[in-house]
Write a protein that holds these residues in place. Structure first.
Motif, short mmCIF file in Angstrom:
data_model
loop_
_atom_site.label_atom_id
_atom_site.label_comp_id
_atom_site.label_asym_id
_atom_site.label_seq_id
_atom_site.Cartn_x
_atom_site.Cartn_y
_atom_site.Cartn_z
N ASP A 178 28.08 29.19 7.02
CA ASP A 178 28.44 28.56 8.29
C ASP A 178 27.16 27.93 8.83
O ASP A 178 26.12 28.61 8.90
N LYS B 200 25.74 13.76 17.83
CA LYS B 200 25.23 13.03 16.65
C LYS B 200 23.92 12.31 17.00
O LYS B 200 23.04 12.18 16.15
N HIS C 167 26.37 7.34 8.20
CA HIS C 167 27.68 7.14 8.82
C HIS C 167 28.70 6.91 7.70
O HIS C 167 28.56 5.95 6.93
N GLY D 182 31.69 5.82 7.77
CA GLY D 182 32.80 4.92 8.10
C GLY D 182 33.80 5.71 8.93
O GLY D 182 33.63 6.91 9.18
N TRP D 183 34.84 5.01 9.38
CA TRP D 183 35.94 5.71 10.06
C TRP D 183 36.95 6.03 8.98
O TRP D 183 37.59 5.13 8.42
N1 LIG Z 1 36.23 11.12 9.46
C1 LIG Z 1 35.53 10.24 10.11
O1 LIG Z 1 36.01 9.13 10.44
C2 LIG Z 1 34.08 10.51 10.43
C3 LIG Z 1 33.33 9.46 11.02
C4 LIG Z 1 31.99 9.68 11.31
C5 LIG Z 1 31.41 10.90 10.99
N2 LIG Z 1 32.16 11.91 10.45
C6 LIG Z 1 31.48 13.17 10.14
O2 LIG Z 1 31.73 13.48 8.78
C7 LIG Z 1 31.62 14.90 8.58
C8 LIG Z 1 32.85 15.41 7.84
O3 LIG Z 1 33.98 15.10 8.64
P1 LIG Z 1 35.47 15.00 8.08
O4 LIG Z 1 36.02 13.72 8.59
O5 LIG Z 1 35.51 15.33 6.64
O6 LIG Z 1 36.13 16.15 8.96
P2 LIG Z 1 37.08 17.39 8.59
O7 LIG Z 1 38.11 16.97 7.61
O8 LIG Z 1 37.48 17.93 9.93
O9 LIG Z 1 36.08 18.40 7.85
C9 LIG Z 1 35.03 19.02 8.54
C10 LIG Z 1 34.28 19.89 7.56
O10 LIG Z 1 33.17 20.52 8.27
C11 LIG Z 1 33.27 21.93 8.04
N3 LIG Z 1 32.71 22.69 9.17
C12 LIG Z 1 33.03 22.61 10.48
N4 LIG Z 1 32.30 23.50 11.18
C13 LIG Z 1 31.51 24.15 10.28
C14 LIG Z 1 30.55 25.18 10.39
N5 LIG Z 1 30.24 25.75 11.57
N6 LIG Z 1 29.92 25.60 9.27
C15 LIG Z 1 30.23 25.05 8.06
N7 LIG Z 1 31.15 24.09 7.89
C16 LIG Z 1 31.78 23.64 8.99
C17 LIG Z 1 34.76 22.19 7.88
O11 LIG Z 1 34.96 23.47 7.30
P3 LIG Z 1 36.27 24.38 7.65
O12 LIG Z 1 37.37 23.89 6.73
O13 LIG Z 1 35.82 25.76 7.37
O14 LIG Z 1 36.62 24.15 9.10
C18 LIG Z 1 35.13 21.01 6.99
O15 LIG Z 1 34.73 21.25 5.66
C19 LIG Z 1 31.43 15.50 9.98
O16 LIG Z 1 30.07 15.76 10.21
C20 LIG Z 1 31.93 14.39 10.91
O17 LIG Z 1 31.33 14.48 12.19
C21 LIG Z 1 33.48 11.72 10.17
#
Ligand SMILES: NC(=O)c1ccc[n+]([C@@H]2O[C@H](COP(=O)([O-])OP(=O)(O)OC[C@H]3O[C@@H](n4cnc5c(N)ncnc54)[C@H](OP(=O)(O)O)[C@@H]3O)[C@@H](O)[C@H]2O)c1
Length: 225
Positions: free
Chosen positions: A55, A150, A176, A178-179
């Motif tokens: 974590d 961020k 980044h 992307g979205w």
């Molecule tokens: N999707 C987008 O459009 C987007 C855009 C810009 C940036 N991001 C960034 O990309 C990254 C991944 O996002 P995602 O879109 O893949 O989101 P997601 O599907 O919600 O996945 C989030 C991931 O982070 C893990 N996580 C959350 N809290 C944690 C903790 N305390 N310790 C360890 N792992 C933790 C989750 O694990 P669990 O399954 O255990 O909860 C999951 O594997 C994030 O940093 C997010 O801010 C995403």
């Protein structure tokens, strides 16, 4: 070539593991819950995958992970993150603290703990940031709390690079993705996971040996701080 991906249970983290296995890397990945390991073990190339539990908000997990890693790594990629509360005034201070810990302080403390495992000269330390963390590109108060976490992560990454990173001769990348259509990005987002992770993997490869700290998108666009 070896890469550690922290926060790999689903979404972009899981996609980054799949992409790097496809590219022939030895991959070390972390999840928070043992039941999330099955999806990772089912990926093609999983005979090159090692799993750990971590974590990002736990100093004990950071210390254990650092102690368990034996080899130098080409890439350490800290991807974990949460969106958190949408309003800075309506959320409790505890909830605001929690998202800052998960997106900024936790990942950077973990990055410091793992720094000795990033190969000097060619190694890259990457963190999943977001264009929403760009102060220069902020034109709306939407997602104010997430934006702040961020931006804080970017600032902490710059400080890490300026001291320890430069001394170690490594490159630091705030990326980044992307979205993207994940649980966080939602079904209406611009791009799919495969496009994002392939682009991010290309950015990691392009960063080798630069020894700087940049804020780049998955498609190579340089983002203003
Ligand atoms: N999707 C987008 O459009 C987007 C855009 C810009 C940036 N991001 C960034 O990309 C990254 C991944 O996002 P995602 O879109 O893949 O989101 P997601 O599907 O919600 O996945 C989030 C991931 O982070 C893990 N996580 C959350 N809290 C944690 C903790 N305390 N310790 C360890 N792992 C933790 C989750 O694990 P669990 O399954 O255990 O909860 C999951 O594997 C994030 O940093 C997010 O801010 C995403």
């Amino acid at each position: 070539m070896s890469i550690l991906i922290v926060g790999a249970s689903r979404g972009l983290g899981l996609g980054l593991v799949a992409e790097h296995l496809k590219r022939g890397f030895d991959v070390i990945a972390t999840v928070r819950k043992p039941e999330d390991e099955a999806a990772l073990r089912a990926l093609p190339g999983a005979e090159r995958l090692t799993l750990h539990l971590a974590d990002v908000t736990s100093d004990a997990d950071a210390a254990r992970l650092a102690a368990d890693l034996s080899q130098g790594l080409e890439v350490v990629f800290i991807n974990a993150g949460v969106y958190g509360p949408s309003s800075v005034t309506e959320a409790s201070l505890d909830d605001l603290d929690a998202v800052m810990r998960t997106n900024a302080f936790g990942p950077i403390r973990l990055a410091h703990a793992l720094l000795g495992h990033v190969k000097p000269g060619t190694g890259v330390l990457a963190l999943t940031s977001s264009v929403m963390g760009s102060i220069a590109e902020t034109e709306s108060g939407f997602g104010a709390v997430y934006r702040a976490t961020k931006a804080a992560q970017n600032s902490l990454a710059r400080s890490l690079w300026a001291d320890e990173g430069r001394k170690a001769g490594i490159t630091v990348l705030s990326v980044h993705p992307g979205w993207v259509r994940t649980d966080m990005g939602g079904p209406g987002a611009d791009i799919d996971i495969e496009t994002s992770v392939a682009g991010m993997a290309d950015q990691l490869a392009a960063a080798v040996g630069r020894h700087d700290h940049r804020f780049v998108a998955y498609d190579g666009r340089e983002i203003a701080w």
